[in-house]
Design an enzyme around this catalytic site. Sequence first.
Site, mmCIF file in Angstrom:
data_model
loop_
_atom_site.group_PDB
_atom_site.id
_atom_site.type_symbol
_atom_site.label_atom_id
_atom_site.label_comp_id
_atom_site.label_asym_id
_atom_site.label_seq_id
_atom_site.Cartn_x
_atom_site.Cartn_y
_atom_site.Cartn_z
ATOM 1 N N ARG A 1 -12.589 20.170 13.673
ATOM 2 C CA ARG A 1 -13.606 20.814 14.499
ATOM 3 C C ARG A 1 -13.324 21.526 15.623
ATOM 4 N NH1 ARG A 1 -15.595 16.681 13.731
ATOM 5 N NH2 ARG A 1 -13.301 15.826 13.055
ATOM 6 N N THR A 2 -12.301 21.174 16.436
ATOM 7 C CA THR A 2 -12.141 22.101 17.581
ATOM 8 C C THR A 2 -11.570 23.214 17.339
ATOM 9 O OG1 THR A 2 -11.558 19.883 19.045
ATOM 10 C CG2 THR A 2 -10.829 21.959 19.689
ATOM 11 N N LYS B 1 11.223 26.825 13.931
ATOM 12 C CA LYS B 1 12.576 27.556 14.121
ATOM 13 C C LYS B 1 13.107 27.047 15.315
ATOM 14 C CE LYS B 1 11.425 31.595 11.416
ATOM 15 N NZ LYS B 1 11.255 33.055 11.516
ATOM 16 N N ARG C 1 -3.664 23.856 21.214
ATOM 17 C CA ARG C 1 -3.412 22.320 21.137
ATOM 18 C C ARG C 1 -2.235 21.891 20.797
ATOM 19 N NH1 ARG C 1 -7.500 18.121 17.960
ATOM 20 N NH2 ARG C 1 -8.484 18.726 19.914
ATOM 21 N N HIS D 1 -8.485 17.216 27.769
ATOM 22 C CA HIS D 1 -9.187 18.100 26.632
ATOM 23 C C HIS D 1 -10.527 18.810 27.255
ATOM 24 C CE1 HIS D 1 -10.652 19.329 22.941
ATOM 25 N NE2 HIS D 1 -10.669 18.250 22.102
HETATM 26 C C1 NCD Z 1 -10.893 14.425 20.027
HETATM 27 C C2 NCD Z 1 -9.512 14.900 20.213
HETATM 28 O O1 NCD Z 1 -8.775 15.577 19.624
HETATM 29 O O2 NCD Z 1 -8.947 14.090 21.407
HETATM 30 N N1 NCD Z 1 -11.414 15.009 18.781
HETATM 31 C C3 NCD Z 1 -11.957 16.271 19.460
HETATM 32 O O3 NCD Z 1 -11.263 17.160 19.673
HETATM 33 N N2 NCD Z 1 -13.261 16.421 18.970
HETATM 34 C C4 NCD Z 1 -11.056 12.792 19.737
HETATM 35 C C5 NCD Z 1 -10.178 12.210 18.766
HETATM 36 O O4 NCD Z 1 -9.188 12.969 17.840
HETATM 37 O O5 NCD Z 1 -10.409 11.249 18.476
#
Ligand code: NCD
Length: 303
Positions: free
Chosen positions: A51-52, A80, A101, A129
């Site tokens: 989703r992100t 690499k 990320r 986050h």
């Molecule tokens: C969360 C994360 O990545 O920290 N998910 C997200 O970004 N919606 C929560 C999770 O992974 O449990």
Amino acid sequence: MKSVIDIRQLSVEEIDGLMEIGRDIIANPGKYSEKCRGKKLATLFFEPSTRTRLSFEAAMYELGGNVLTMADAQSSSASKGESVADTAKVISCYADIIAMRHPKEGAPMVAAMNATIPVINAGDGGHNHPTQTLADLFTIHREKGRFEGLTVGFCGDLKFGRTVHSLITAMERYKDVRFVLISPDELKLPSYVKNTLKEKEIPYIQTRDLLLVMPELDILYMTRVQKERFFNEEDYLRLKDSYILTPEKLVEAKADLCIMHPLPRVNEISVAVDSDPRACYFKQVLNGKYMRMALILKLLDLA
Ligand code: NCD
């Protein structure tokens, strides 16, 4: 505002401003559909995400912009041995903004220090986050109309859950907010987050018993036990089903409770809860897209 690595880089006023843009996007989507014409967002995800990453990409497309994406970490030059600093310098030549990320805490910060374009932290290890927090704040505000005076319960993996750490540090700035921290002993909130609560004299309690505190809560933020951050499988298996929210457990809850979860859910919330009008976790997903649109606009000086 140049890069956003930690939610605390955004003041309460800036968060209000982003929510204002979010509301305007919802009311007038057509006004925004060409705002990022000719701009490129690079999504660099060195850790699994559905989703992100897609939320950032959908946000950029809805603003009329383009997306450069890395298929997965294994196919990138990181495999690499390229440093995060070099990756940031290289991507700065291709794109206008980066969403990153990374499994290592601090990696997006290193990227921001080396990039010549804004970097958004899309999750770094168990640390922070910020855009999930913007989604969470926008959801709370849309549901409750305020942040002040709320009792916010966090349940599950408060140790490794970066969304929990970010949301607590964002919400502790509002008046009369109270936190209820519900977890097994092994998954308690880390002391670096708890210490700021103590320093600022923000009321909080810690408990293992969800049912006991359920009637007090205005918000219940459920979380997944973060399997990928455990050092051994045995501990994960023992703790993974510590809390499973079912309709029966909600009997004593407030009629206007707001049930949240950053998703993905494993089995912390039974699907039977999804039809409860208090379930807000799918609304949270949509709110996340609006807030990412708002943040991209702000960082590109287009709002
Ligand atoms: C969360 C994360 O990545 O920290 N998910 C997200 O970004 N919606 C929560 C999770 O992974 O449990």
